[in-house]
Design a protein around this motif. Structure first.
Motif, mmCIF file in Angstrom:
data_model
loop_
_atom_site.group_PDB
_atom_site.id
_atom_site.type_symbol
_atom_site.label_atom_id
_atom_site.label_comp_id
_atom_site.label_asym_id
_atom_site.label_seq_id
_atom_site.Cartn_x
_atom_site.Cartn_y
_atom_site.Cartn_z
ATOM 1 N N MET B 26 0.832 -1.194 0.000
ATOM 2 C CA MET B 26 0.000 0.000 0.000
ATOM 3 C C MET B 26 0.868 1.245 0.000
ATOM 4 O O MET B 26 2.040 1.220 0.369
ATOM 5 N N ASP B 27 0.256 2.372 -0.415
ATOM 6 C CA ASP B 27 1.011 3.620 -0.400
ATOM 7 C C ASP B 27 0.939 4.246 1.003
ATOM 8 O O ASP B 27 0.304 3.709 1.907
ATOM 9 N N LEU B 28 1.627 5.370 1.166
ATOM 10 C CA LEU B 28 1.702 6.008 2.482
ATOM 11 C C LEU B 28 0.322 6.219 3.090
ATOM 12 O O LEU B 28 0.113 6.029 4.281
ATOM 13 N N PHE B 29 -0.617 6.633 2.247
ATOM 14 C CA PHE B 29 -1.948 6.888 2.756
ATOM 15 C C PHE B 29 -2.602 5.602 3.252
ATOM 16 O O PHE B 29 -3.230 5.573 4.311
ATOM 17 N N GLY B 30 -2.449 4.539 2.478
ATOM 18 C CA GLY B 30 -2.985 3.246 2.883
ATOM 19 C C GLY B 30 -2.379 2.798 4.207
ATOM 20 O O GLY B 30 -3.077 2.313 5.095
ATOM 21 N N VAL B 31 -1.061 2.973 4.341
ATOM 22 C CA VAL B 31 -0.388 2.596 5.575
ATOM 23 C C VAL B 31 -0.974 3.369 6.754
ATOM 24 O O VAL B 31 -1.307 2.796 7.801
ATOM 25 N N ALA B 32 -1.134 4.684 6.577
ATOM 26 C CA ALA B 32 -1.676 5.521 7.654
ATOM 27 C C ALA B 32 -3.092 5.090 8.016
ATOM 28 O O ALA B 32 -3.446 4.965 9.192
ATOM 29 N N LEU B 33 -3.903 4.836 6.995
ATOM 30 C CA LEU B 33 -5.300 4.478 7.254
ATOM 31 C C LEU B 33 -5.415 3.120 7.944
ATOM 32 O O LEU B 33 -6.177 2.959 8.909
ATOM 33 N N ILE B 34 -4.669 2.139 7.445
ATOM 34 C CA ILE B 34 -4.742 0.804 8.058
ATOM 35 C C ILE B 34 -4.212 0.860 9.491
ATOM 36 O O ILE B 34 -4.765 0.221 10.396
ATOM 37 N N ALA B 35 -3.165 1.650 9.716
ATOM 38 C CA ALA B 35 -2.638 1.816 11.075
ATOM 39 C C ALA B 35 -3.729 2.371 11.988
ATOM 40 O O ALA B 35 -3.979 1.860 13.086
ATOM 41 N N PHE B 36 -4.382 3.405 11.519
ATOM 42 C CA PHE B 36 -5.450 4.052 12.279
ATOM 43 C C PHE B 36 -6.583 3.070 12.583
ATOM 44 O O PHE B 36 -7.043 2.964 13.731
ATOM 45 N N ILE B 37 -7.014 2.341 11.570
ATOM 46 C CA ILE B 37 -8.141 1.416 11.738
ATOM 47 C C ILE B 37 -7.773 0.250 12.651
ATOM 48 O O ILE B 37 -8.565 -0.186 13.482
ATOM 49 N N THR B 38 -6.539 -0.263 12.507
ATOM 50 C CA THR B 38 -6.119 -1.377 13.355
ATOM 51 C C THR B 38 -6.100 -0.958 14.821
ATOM 52 O O THR B 38 -6.528 -1.688 15.707
ATOM 53 N N ALA B 39 -5.614 0.268 15.069
ATOM 54 C CA ALA B 39 -5.460 0.723 16.443
ATOM 55 C C ALA B 39 -6.795 1.139 17.066
ATOM 56 O O ALA B 39 -7.076 0.829 18.220
ATOM 57 N N LEU B 40 -7.614 1.830 16.306
ATOM 58 C CA LEU B 40 -8.830 2.399 16.895
ATOM 59 C C LEU B 40 -10.108 1.752 16.399
ATOM 60 O O LEU B 40 -11.206 2.086 16.864
ATOM 61 N N GLY B 41 -9.998 0.797 15.475
ATOM 62 C CA GLY B 41 -11.188 0.174 14.903
ATOM 63 C C GLY B 41 -11.984 -0.642 15.915
ATOM 64 O O GLY B 41 -13.223 -0.643 15.879
ATOM 65 N N GLY B 42 -11.290 -1.340 16.799
ATOM 66 C CA GLY B 42 -11.994 -2.166 17.784
ATOM 67 C C GLY B 42 -12.885 -1.318 18.682
ATOM 68 O O GLY B 42 -14.062 -1.621 18.870
ATOM 69 N N GLY B 43 -12.321 -0.240 19.190
ATOM 70 C CA GLY B 43 -13.094 0.660 20.034
ATOM 71 C C GLY B 43 -14.225 1.328 19.269
ATOM 72 O O GLY B 43 -15.305 1.581 19.823
ATOM 73 N N THR B 44 -13.974 1.612 17.995
ATOM 74 C CA THR B 44 -15.004 2.251 17.171
ATOM 75 C C THR B 44 -16.191 1.321 16.958
ATOM 76 O O THR B 44 -17.344 1.728 17.123
ATOM 77 N N VAL B 45 -15.905 0.067 16.605
ATOM 78 C CA VAL B 45 -16.981 -0.906 16.426
ATOM 79 C C VAL B 45 -17.763 -1.052 17.737
ATOM 80 O O VAL B 45 -19.001 -1.060 17.743
ATOM 81 N N ARG B 46 -17.049 -1.146 18.839
ATOM 82 C CA ARG B 46 -17.713 -1.255 20.153
ATOM 83 C C ARG B 46 -18.637 -0.064 20.402
ATOM 84 O O ARG B 46 -19.802 -0.232 20.763
ATOM 85 N N ASP B 47 -18.102 1.149 20.187
ATOM 86 C CA ASP B 47 -18.908 2.343 20.452
ATOM 87 C C ASP B 47 -20.151 2.387 19.571
ATOM 88 O O ASP B 47 -21.248 2.719 20.040
ATOM 89 N N MET B 48 -19.981 2.045 18.285
ATOM 90 C CA MET B 48 -21.126 2.069 17.374
ATOM 91 C C MET B 48 -22.148 0.999 17.746
ATOM 92 O O MET B 48 -23.352 1.200 17.633
ATOM 93 N N LEU B 49 -21.655 -0.127 18.212
ATOM 94 C CA LEU B 49 -22.523 -1.243 18.581
ATOM 95 C C LEU B 49 -23.325 -0.923 19.842
ATOM 96 O O LEU B 49 -24.512 -1.241 19.945
ATOM 97 N N LEU B 50 -22.654 -0.292 20.794
ATOM 98 C CA LEU B 50 -23.320 -0.006 22.068
ATOM 99 C C LEU B 50 -24.052 1.328 22.031
ATOM 100 O O LEU B 50 -24.704 1.714 22.994
ATOM 101 N N GLY B 51 -23.934 2.048 20.917
ATOM 102 C CA GLY B 51 -24.554 3.373 20.857
ATOM 103 C C GLY B 51 -23.847 4.359 21.772
ATOM 104 O O GLY B 51 -24.463 5.266 22.317
ATOM 105 N N ASN B 52 -22.545 4.167 21.955
ATOM 106 C CA ASN B 52 -21.760 5.013 22.853
ATOM 107 C C ASN B 52 -21.206 6.225 22.112
ATOM 108 O O ASN B 52 -20.030 6.317 21.806
#
Lengths: 206, 206, 206
Positions: B26-52
């Motif tokens: 992936m290019d730099l942007f892809g690297v940045a985005l995947i890094a972001f999603i890997t690190a914060l994606g779990g919490g994001t899914v949780r928050d969206m699921l719980l309506g938090n």
């Protein structure tokens, strides 16, 4: 009655998820998770999309147990699954219809417009299977095989038509099942499917 | 303390995301985005699921910068990553435990029932890695390899048990780390893993 | 004006989705669904992430019809798509800019901080394409090819800069289009792309 069918349906969906996980050699945890997501993922996506909080399964721990249980139980009976194939496909079709109707009901209760109600029905019906396939790294089967997603679409519209004409409440529930199951079973038997769109350029779009 | 560990953990997760992106060229942007999603994606899914709402990271721009920064920094130090392997796996395990505990806390604060609290812990713990693998078009590793998701499951239950028995607050935080880290490190060392379910029929389910 | 461009843009995105579905030999339903998700998925993810309920397209049934219609229409004109390639890429780039600006506007209206506003713009701009690729089981192209996601990033920041300096309202809308389109078209013409990160170890991370 819809609740009973729903429980049977999520059991069947969980089993289909477990088998897909088995094809990817997942461990027990993976099997349980994919089973859970396949069974309850469609409703979850619908709830998150419609802002229908709290998400349904979070209020019914039983659904968590039954789907995970069904997923793990599938490992034990996997070798008999081919013999159970026909029953399984029937239960799966019942699930598709039940999910679709439930999805429509949820969206109607929240006063969404008709096209959104239909979308909610379809999403509830097919998104569990789509999430299953995404997590197992394969192209979603429901978008390629014998009439499946289309059955959900037809059932949703038929169900809303019955409500619109204020047909007797029991019939409004029973008729979509008859139509949906017949259609799905016929599609499986005679390999009915929608036309397929095949596109294979060299390379041109982004 | 949990906050410090959380920041270290999202850094580690971001790096693991960057490496996965690198495997897909992936290019730099892809690297940045995947890094972001890997690190914060779990919490994001949780928050969206719980309506938090609002979703946690939207209130902490620092988390955005640190994960994207860590992702891009990984490109520079990628060649040393093999040497750092052991430290990396340790930090990753710390992250898994920290994420799980934080996920449980969020769900408890919103008064969800116990099974949902456990699910919230696990989702926070493992969904970042699952999203990373989905976006990099591979079957989620956390569902196949040495005990990983199971560690999250055990930590969540153990943590809730400690709270139930009203164990001293510091111990309630420290003990799950000891148990979780030991378990994960032992699993890596002695290749402990859950039984795998392998299923390979010709073709039968939808 | 932004609304007109938005409608043109979702049409283009829907067509790109339909073509991707065609490469996977999906049936009519699959084509319609992927078209819908490609066109409206970015905005949907943004709305769900920001808690912006009801999700935009649920209030505009027209968007459902136009995207599904465009998807199915693509099947008919697929053989001419190569000739239309240049126009298509231009419309697609317009969509990228329009989506980005709309995404920023939504987040600003909800009083999110600047970094989140930029993220909302980018997510609206690129996530439809990412979902398309995930559902078609391929590594997201927007993270690998000629400047695409980066254009969204630059447009978002440039747009916010214009707002910050209270530039004339029309210019604030027109300038990002000029910058974004020029950049994207130049990137396509001269094959500009971000540096790529390639990482290929034996096996070490989880």
């Amino acid at each position: 009655m819809l609740t009973y069918i729903f429980v049977i349906a999520i059991t069947a969906e969980a089993m289909s998820g477990a088998l897909a996980a088995g094809r990817r050699n997942m461990d027990l945890f993976g099997v349980a998770l994919i089973a859970f997501i396949t069974a309850l993922g469609g409703g979850t996506v619908r709830d998150m999309l419609l802002g229908n909080y709290p998400v349904t399964w979070t209020q019914h721990p039983f659904y968590i147990y039954i789907t995970i249980g069904a997923g793990l139980f599938t490992i034990i009976i996997a070798k008999y699954m081919r013999k159970l194939n026909r029953i399984f496909l029937l239960v799966d079709a019942m699930g598709l219809v039940a999910f679709t109707i439930i999805g429509c009901n949820v969206a109607m209760k929240l006063d969404y417009t008709l096209p959104v109600v239909v979308m909610a029905g379809i999403i509830t019906g097919i998104f569990g299977g789509i999430l299953r396939d995404i997590m197992c790294n394969r192209t979603p089967l429901v978008l390629r095989h014998e009439l499946y997603a289309s059955v959900s679409f037809i059932v949703a519209n038929f169900y809303l038509l019955l409500i619109y004409f204020e047909v007797d409440e029991n019939l409004t529930l029973v008729l979509p099942f008859i139509v949906g199951l017949s259609l799905r079973m016929a599609a499986l038997k005679w390999k009915w499917s929608l036309p397929v769109f095949t596109y294979s350029p060299d390379r041109w779009d982004n």
